[in-house]
Design an enzyme around this catalytic site. Sequence first.
Site, PDB file in Angstrom:
ATOM      1  N   ASP A 102       0.828  -1.209   0.000  1.00 39.90           N
ATOM      2  CA  ASP A 102       0.000   0.000   0.000  1.00 39.90           C
ATOM      3  C   ASP A 102       0.866   1.265   0.000  1.00 39.90           C
ATOM      4  OD1 ASP A 102      -2.162  -1.649   0.337  1.00 39.90           O
ATOM      5  OD2 ASP A 102      -2.290  -1.316   2.503  1.00 39.90           O
TER       6      ASP A 102
HETATM    7  N1  URA Z   1      -1.273  -5.647   4.172  1.00 35.81           N
HETATM    8  C1  URA Z   1      -1.677  -4.371   4.148  1.00 35.81           C
HETATM    9  O1  URA Z   1      -2.634  -3.997   4.797  1.00 35.81           O
HETATM   10  N2  URA Z   1      -0.978  -3.522   3.385  1.00 35.81           N
HETATM   11  C2  URA Z   1       0.100  -3.879   2.651  1.00 35.81           C
HETATM   12  O2  URA Z   1       0.691  -3.041   1.975  1.00 35.81           O
HETATM   13  C3  URA Z   1       0.492  -5.214   2.694  1.00 35.81           C
HETATM   14  C4  URA Z   1      -0.215  -6.085   3.465  1.00 35.81           C
END
Ligand code: URA
Length: 244
Positions: A102
């Site tokens: 993310d």
């Molecule tokens: N889980 C999440 O919530 N975000 C990420 O970037 C990876 C795993």
Amino acid sequence: MRINKYLAECGLASRRGAEALIAEGAVKMNGKKVTELATDVDPERDHVTVNGRRVRPVARYTYVMLHKPKGCVTTASDEKGRRTVFDFIDLKARLFPVGRLDYDTEGLLLLTNDGELANKLTHPNHGIGKTYRLRINGTISAEEIKQLEQGVTLDDGSVTLPAKVRVLTKQDDDPDVPPPSETQIEIVIYEGKNHQVRRMMQAVGKEVLFLKRTAIGDIRLGGLPRGTYRFLNEKELRYLKSLD
Ligand code: URA
């Protein structure tokens, strides 16, 4: 060799991405549009083009790990003009990320032009462990850890696979010592739903204050400085290739 595998070996996309190119009508073999996913390619004899350009398997693939900082997206371009992970990589090879992190997550991201390997690592049935360090608000109880380890129901009704959870913050048994306002946890998950770790924490009522991926299987981020990348070494490559 099947056309999607061939396109993946050309470093164009993962196998599924290759299928999308075929569905878009971008792929031609010997001058004829490919419509069947079951089309076989003879790499020695057939002439394959994507959007009019000849493609050939990449002779030697590139594999890198990036310490993705927070505040950038895991795509080649962003409609909102935000920074992307490619702003941190100055290589000529056209790489693509293996899975996603993310915008607000930092840590280990693998990038390669080996579509076959990328496909293997991101396939939902593959089940390679991904390790995350996180900080949450407040504390976490033994019952909440058990729930996370056994599987929790996410906001869309899906249930997560068993995970491993380790609390890294020292918890004091003394009732006179106030509980910490934040807790550090390590979690290993074996699937890759969107925003999975944040949604798992939400399912047990926790807010994620910081999230970092530290390992994918045996490949560890180690001390690689944030915003920098390095090539995978022979041992890491042997490990990745040994995975079924
Ligand atoms: N889980 C999440 O919530 N975000 C990420 O970037 C990876 C795993």
